[in-house]
Write an enzyme that holds these catalytic residues in place. Structure first.
Site, PDB file in Angstrom:
ATOM      1  N   CYS A   1      -0.953   8.619  -6.993  1.00 48.38           N
ATOM      2  CA  CYS A   1      -1.080   8.102  -8.346  1.00 48.38           C
ATOM      3  C   CYS A   1      -0.093   8.832  -9.270  1.00 48.38           C
ATOM      4  O   CYS A   1       0.271   9.976  -9.013  1.00 48.38           O
ATOM      5  CB  CYS A   1      -2.463   8.241  -8.942  1.00 48.38           C
ATOM      6  SG  CYS A   1      -3.766   7.535  -7.946  1.00 48.38           S
TER       7      CYS A   1
ATOM      8  N   ARG B   1       4.539   7.062  -6.230  1.00 49.20           N
ATOM      9  CA  ARG B   1       3.304   7.814  -5.974  1.00 49.20           C
ATOM     10  C   ARG B   1       2.114   6.894  -5.722  1.00 49.20           C
ATOM     11  O   ARG B   1       1.030   7.347  -5.350  1.00 49.20           O
ATOM     12  CB  ARG B   1       2.986   8.714  -7.163  1.00 49.20           C
ATOM     13  CG  ARG B   1       3.984   9.814  -7.372  1.00 49.20           C
ATOM     14  CD  ARG B   1       3.575  10.679  -8.527  1.00 49.20           C
ATOM     15  NE  ARG B   1       2.362  11.424  -8.235  1.00 49.20           N
ATOM     16  CZ  ARG B   1       2.340  12.700  -7.899  1.00 49.20           C
ATOM     17  NH1 ARG B   1       3.442  13.377  -7.831  1.00 49.20           N
ATOM     18  NH2 ARG B   1       1.201  13.313  -7.651  1.00 49.20           N
TER      19      ARG B   1
ATOM     20  N   TRP C   1      -2.885   4.544  -6.589  1.00 45.78           N
ATOM     21  CA  TRP C   1      -3.005   4.427  -5.141  1.00 45.78           C
ATOM     22  C   TRP C   1      -4.497   4.581  -4.877  1.00 45.78           C
ATOM     23  O   TRP C   1      -5.062   5.657  -5.067  1.00 45.78           O
ATOM     24  CB  TRP C   1      -2.219   5.527  -4.450  1.00 45.78           C
ATOM     25  CG  TRP C   1      -2.243   5.449  -2.961  1.00 45.78           C
ATOM     26  CD1 TRP C   1      -1.416   4.730  -2.149  1.00 45.78           C
ATOM     27  CD2 TRP C   1      -3.139   6.153  -2.079  1.00 45.78           C
ATOM     28  NE1 TRP C   1      -1.749   4.929  -0.828  1.00 45.78           N
ATOM     29  CE2 TRP C   1      -2.786   5.798  -0.752  1.00 45.78           C
ATOM     30  CE3 TRP C   1      -4.202   7.033  -2.266  1.00 45.78           C
ATOM     31  CZ2 TRP C   1      -3.469   6.289   0.362  1.00 45.78           C
ATOM     32  CZ3 TRP C   1      -4.871   7.524  -1.151  1.00 45.78           C
ATOM     33  CH2 TRP C   1      -4.493   7.154   0.137  1.00 45.78           C
TER      34      TRP C   1
ATOM     35  N   ASN D   1      -5.631  11.590 -11.537  1.00 40.83           N
ATOM     36  CA  ASN D   1      -5.009  11.706 -10.226  1.00 40.83           C
ATOM     37  C   ASN D   1      -5.884  12.660  -9.412  1.00 40.83           C
ATOM     38  O   ASN D   1      -6.237  13.725  -9.902  1.00 40.83           O
ATOM     39  CB  ASN D   1      -3.602  12.308 -10.439  1.00 40.83           C
ATOM     40  CG  ASN D   1      -2.775  12.278  -9.189  1.00 40.83           C
ATOM     41  OD1 ASN D   1      -3.237  11.808  -8.153  1.00 40.83           O
ATOM     42  ND2 ASN D   1      -1.559  12.778  -9.280  1.00 40.83           N
ATOM     43  N   GLY D   2      -6.245  12.269  -8.187  1.00 41.31           N
ATOM     44  CA  GLY D   2      -7.094  13.135  -7.359  1.00 41.31           C
ATOM     45  C   GLY D   2      -8.461  12.512  -7.149  1.00 41.31           C
ATOM     46  O   GLY D   2      -8.632  11.304  -7.288  1.00 41.31           O
TER      47      GLY D   2
ATOM     48  N   GLU E   1       8.469  10.826  15.489  1.00 38.75           N
ATOM     49  CA  GLU E   1       9.027  10.533  14.165  1.00 38.75           C
ATOM     50  C   GLU E   1       9.607   9.113  14.126  1.00 38.75           C
ATOM     51  O   GLU E   1       9.404   8.378  13.159  1.00 38.75           O
ATOM     52  CB  GLU E   1      10.085  11.588  13.810  1.00 38.75           C
ATOM     53  CG  GLU E   1      10.860  11.343  12.528  1.00 38.75           C
ATOM     54  CD  GLU E   1       9.998  11.241  11.280  1.00 38.75           C
ATOM     55  OE1 GLU E   1       8.799  11.558  11.322  1.00 38.75           O
ATOM     56  OE2 GLU E   1      10.542  10.804  10.248  1.00 38.75           O
TER      57      GLU E   1
ATOM     58  N   LYS F   1       8.286   6.181  11.628  1.00 37.66           N
ATOM     59  CA  LYS F   1       9.188   5.483  10.709  1.00 37.66           C
ATOM     60  C   LYS F   1       9.023   3.976  10.864  1.00 37.66           C
ATOM     61  O   LYS F   1       8.912   3.239   9.899  1.00 37.66           O
ATOM     62  CB  LYS F   1      10.623   5.898  11.038  1.00 37.66           C
ATOM     63  CG  LYS F   1      11.579   6.183   9.951  1.00 37.66           C
ATOM     64  CD  LYS F   1      11.456   7.440   9.185  1.00 37.66           C
ATOM     65  CE  LYS F   1      10.111   7.814   8.680  1.00 37.66           C
ATOM     66  NZ  LYS F   1      10.001   9.154   8.210  1.00 37.66           N
TER      67      LYS F   1
ATOM     68  N   GLU G   1       5.546   2.710   9.565  1.00 38.60           N
ATOM     69  CA  GLU G   1       5.265   2.726   8.128  1.00 38.60           C
ATOM     70  C   GLU G   1       6.053   1.694   7.344  1.00 38.60           C
ATOM     71  O   GLU G   1       5.551   1.168   6.369  1.00 38.60           O
ATOM     72  CB  GLU G   1       5.348   4.124   7.517  1.00 38.60           C
ATOM     73  CG  GLU G   1       6.669   4.798   7.524  1.00 38.60           C
ATOM     74  CD  GLU G   1       6.607   6.180   6.875  1.00 38.60           C
ATOM     75  OE1 GLU G   1       5.709   6.473   6.085  1.00 38.60           O
ATOM     76  OE2 GLU G   1       7.521   6.979   7.160  1.00 38.60           O
TER      77      GLU G   1
ATOM     78  N   HIS H   1       1.151   8.898  33.221  1.00 38.51           N
ATOM     79  CA  HIS H   1      -0.288   9.167  33.143  1.00 38.51           C
ATOM     80  C   HIS H   1      -1.021   8.099  32.333  1.00 38.51           C
ATOM     81  O   HIS H   1      -2.154   8.319  31.925  1.00 38.51           O
ATOM     82  CB  HIS H   1      -0.531  10.554  32.549  1.00 38.51           C
ATOM     83  CG  HIS H   1       0.072  11.644  33.366  1.00 38.51           C
ATOM     84  ND1 HIS H   1      -0.414  11.991  34.610  1.00 38.51           N
ATOM     85  CD2 HIS H   1       1.149  12.437  33.159  1.00 38.51           C
ATOM     86  CE1 HIS H   1       0.330  12.967  35.114  1.00 38.51           C
ATOM     87  NE2 HIS H   1       1.290  13.254  34.253  1.00 38.51           N
TER      88      HIS H   1
ATOM     89  N   LYS I   1       4.173   8.176  -1.821  1.00 40.65           N
ATOM     90  CA  LYS I   1       5.136   9.224  -1.488  1.00 40.65           C
ATOM     91  C   LYS I   1       4.471  10.589  -1.380  1.00 40.65           C
ATOM     92  O   LYS I   1       4.804  11.390  -0.532  1.00 40.65           O
ATOM     93  CB  LYS I   1       6.243   9.248  -2.546  1.00 40.65           C
ATOM     94  CG  LYS I   1       7.354  10.234  -2.256  1.00 40.65           C
ATOM     95  CD  LYS I   1       8.175   9.800  -1.058  1.00 40.65           C
ATOM     96  CE  LYS I   1       9.214  10.811  -0.664  1.00 40.65           C
ATOM     97  NZ  LYS I   1       9.686  10.580   0.708  1.00 40.65           N
TER      98      LYS I   1
HETATM   99  O1  M6R Z   1       5.344  15.670   0.992  1.00 40.94           O
HETATM  100  P1  M6R Z   1       4.996  16.009   2.410  1.00 40.94           P
HETATM  101  O2  M6R Z   1       6.180  16.344   3.235  1.00 40.94           O
HETATM  102  O3  M6R Z   1       3.931  17.070   2.516  1.00 40.94           O
HETATM  103  O4  M6R Z   1       4.374  14.672   2.993  1.00 40.94           O
HETATM  104  C1  M6R Z   1       3.822  14.624   4.271  1.00 40.94           C
HETATM  105  C2  M6R Z   1       3.626  13.193   4.706  1.00 40.94           C
HETATM  106  O5  M6R Z   1       2.764  12.528   3.844  1.00 40.94           O
HETATM  107  C3  M6R Z   1       4.948  12.418   4.766  1.00 40.94           C
HETATM  108  O6  M6R Z   1       5.883  13.048   5.601  1.00 40.94           O
HETATM  109  C4  M6R Z   1       4.715  10.986   5.281  1.00 40.94           C
HETATM  110  O7  M6R Z   1       4.297  10.997   6.609  1.00 40.94           O
HETATM  111  C5  M6R Z   1       5.986  10.161   5.097  1.00 40.94           C
HETATM  112  N1  M6R Z   1       5.678   8.920   4.469  1.00 40.94           N
HETATM  113  C6  M6R Z   1       6.685   9.872   6.368  1.00 40.94           C
HETATM  114  O8  M6R Z   1       7.819   9.090   6.204  1.00 40.94           O
END
Ligand code: M6R
Length: 612
Positions: free
Chosen positions: A2, A27, A76, A102-103, A485, A489, A492, A508, A607
């Site tokens: 947020c 955010r 969010w 926020n929170g 990773e 990517k 998401e 396995h 983010k």
């Molecule tokens: O700000 P941070 O690096 O702590 O965030 C961690 C994850 O939320 C962040 O890496 C998330 O997985 C990304 N969207 C990946 O692309």
């Protein structure tokens, strides 16, 4: 999660709030709203919309208001579906108080029942409405007093800003774990959850600390401790980065821009970290942290998402170069696993935003247990950067795309340098080897440039695969985290299912998935496990799987086993995850574009994840 923005001053407020919200949209972007006070009407005017800031703007339809004070929010969802009713700001039942938040208010159910028993009716499903209702319930004509009284009753991590219809000359904000910053202007002040919201207006800011309550007027601000009510004096600091750094620079999306920024980012990291005499320098590390790196018996990398994958690579790096027993764990698991830690242990928190709630909670847990905490952070001045015992910045610049790209490779380079530095401190790397490592590190920005060139061929792969709904990513050793990773990517930003696996584990179980429809992205750079990986690929080919290989330029074996090969330049294994990350990012990006996805703002994500 947020975004919050608030303004009090002499300018037309609504455009400032909308402008700030647009820059905070990364955010959270499932709904948005603003509240302001029109001096003639002496009423809180509320505008809310489900969707993005563009939807809020179309509801406002250019509406002009004489308001000079207001608050805004981009959401969010945590409690209650994304909807206009659940969008912030929330009002008290009498419409006297408006709040953006926020929170999470963890005890909101108890507070809500208590207020309902007093006859107060709620409109939304959110925890935030409890904040507005409780403040309004306590308010007897002094917003600041009411906020203070209410804030003592909230449990959880939160930050909020409140506005009162009856005192339309100031805002009151409280910070508890979630970030809040005050922007200082001439005859005007701003409040925001992130400095990028207010950068076009001021570069002078004050970061609030936990349990600080601030009264924000046009001409003055007053910060006090929530409980003691003692005045807190803080010097403003000057933000050095410009808002231009947050623009798309001609690229269609921030993500693509950030992918192409990687050679420059890595170059800058090396320029900052490697001295003329080929030594590694960490300006913010401090002697105590160096002592811990030298003497630690074990080291634990704690992080989330992409940063967790960086931590996994860090584990391999520290084991190889510092001969230090290392583990990587996701912060949400670390936090509740009652980790066996104590004095002499080192916990390295990795985070782009420096605000991730799970990572922050893990940091606090580690400190409580007596471990030394070192944060590897991108956002300067963020909560984790400030709370850790020591900090090393990754200097990736501001990353706007929700999918992390340049922040990841910046983390990898920073961790590699930290591992070499630690290895040297511990006497595990000879002078000559150290020098060789430094010289090879300096080649990496150019190699990333080359990789971006080679990755032009990814286009073909994306066209072949973009309608597939299931992907498998395989790697070994340093490139096992790369497989995770790459699959993260893809998931998401394309919403296709993708699974990352250690290639040796394939037999396995996952091998059952392989047939002539199954794409398998295989990471096979030069490495200790090259031959083993080749055998794994043979096994996939034998079952007619569609192999897309990411391999070293000049590899003569891989062509006959793969539908497509994407090359990376030859390099030492420790640097290979930086290079393999590039085609993986581009593959995810191109599949997302071919599926018309919103690459920078994928659904359901934000983010900065500031809820546990
Ligand atoms: O700000 P941070 O690096 O702590 O965030 C961690 C994850 O939320 C962040 O890496 C998330 O997985 C990304 N969207 C990946 O692309």
């Amino acid at each position: 999660m947020c975004g919050i923005v608030g303004y009090v001053g002499t300018r037309e407020t609504i455009p400032i709030l909308l402008d700030g919200l647009e820059r905070l949209e990364y955010r959270g972007y499932d709904s948005a709203g603003i509240a302001c006070i029109d001096p003639a009407e002496k009423n809180i005017r509320l505008f809310k919309a489900k969707g993005k800031i563009a939807d809020l703007k179309s509801i406002l339809n250019g509406f002009k208001s004489p308001a000079r004070i207001g608050i805004g929010h981009t959401r969010w969802a945590t409690h209650g579906v994304p909807s206009t009713i659940n969008a912030h700001p929330h009002l008290g039942a009498k419409g006297r108080i408006a709040v953006v938040h926020n929170g999470i208010v963890e005890n909101y159910r108890e507070l809500k029942s208590e207020l309902e028993r007093k006859g107060i009716q709620f409109k939304s499903e959110t925890d935030t409405e409890v904040i507005a209702q409780l403040i309004e319930y306590y308010d007897r004509g002094n917003l600041s007093k009411a906020v203070r009284r209410a804030a003592m009753r909230f449990e959880g991590y939160l930050a909020f800003v409140a506005l009162s219809r009856d005192e339309p000359n100031y805002l009151v904000a409280l910070k508890r774990s979630n970030p809040l910053v005050i922007g200082i202007g001439k005859g005007e002040h701003f409040v925001a959850s992130d400095v990028s919201a207010i950068l076009p207006y001021t570069k002078q800011v004050i970061y609030l600390d936990d349990e600080e309550l601030v009264e924000v007027r046009a001409k003055e601000i007053q910060i006090t401790n929530l409980k003691s009510q003692k005045k807190v004096t803080k010097k403003p600091c000057t933000i050095k980065w410009s808002i231009d750094q947050a623009q798309k620079g001609g690229y269609p999306d921030f993500m693509l821009k950030e992918i192409y920024e990687q050679p420059h980012v890595l170059q800058e990291i090396l320029r900052k970290r490697i001295s003329k005499s080929h030594q590694i320098e960490f300006d913010t590390l401090g002697q105590e942290a160096s002592r811990h790196l030298k003497s630690a018996k074990k080291i634990c990398f704690v992080s989330c998402g992409t940063a967790y994958h960086a931590g996994m690579v860090g584990q391999y790096m520290f084991e190889e170069f510092a001969h230090l027993s290392a583990t990587a764990i996701v912060a949400s698991e670390f936090r509740y696993s009652d980790p066996i830690l104590g004095k002499g242990d080192l916990v390295i928190l990795i985070t782009q935003s420096g605000e991730t709630a799970d990572t922050l909670a893990a940091l606090r847990e580690a400190k409580e247990k007596g471990a030394f905490t070192l944060a590897v952070v991108n956002v300067v001045g963020s909560t984790i950067a400030r709370e850790a015992d020591a900090v090393v910045y990754t200097h990736a610049g501001s990353e706007i795309g929700v999918a992390s790209t340049k922040a990841y490779t910046a983390q990898l380079m920073t961790l590699a340098l930290l591992a070499f530095y630690t290895g040297k401190l511990r006497g595990k790397i000879s002078r000559a080897d150290f020098r060789r490592l430094i010289l090879e590190a300096k080649e990496i920005p150019n190699q990333v440039k080359k990789t971006l060139e080679y990755a032009k061929g990814v286009n073909q792969v994306a066209k072949l695969l973009y309608q597939k709904r299931n992907f498998l990513y395989l790697g070994r050793g340093y490139n096992f985290p790369s497989a995770l990773e790459g699959s993260l990517k893809l998931k998401e930003i394309t919403y296709a299912h993708a699974h990352g696996y250690a290639a040796g584990e394939m037999k396995h179980g996952p091998i059952a998935l392989i047939d002539d429809t199954q794409p398998v992205i295989c990471l096979i750079p030069e490495s200790k496990t090259y031959v083993k990986m080749l055998s794994n690929i043979e096994e996939i080919r034998a079952r007619e799987g569609i192999v897309i290989a990411i391999a070293t330029y000049g590899d003569r074996n891989i062509g006959r086993l793969s539908s497509h090969v994407v090359h990376i330049p030859s390099q030492r294994e420790v640097f290979s995850p930086i290079l393999t990350a590039i085609p993986l990012q581009i593959l995810a990006y191109q599949i997302a574009v071919l599926n018309s996805r919103d690459v920078d703002k994928p659904r359901n994500l934000a983010k900065s994840v500031t809820v546990e």
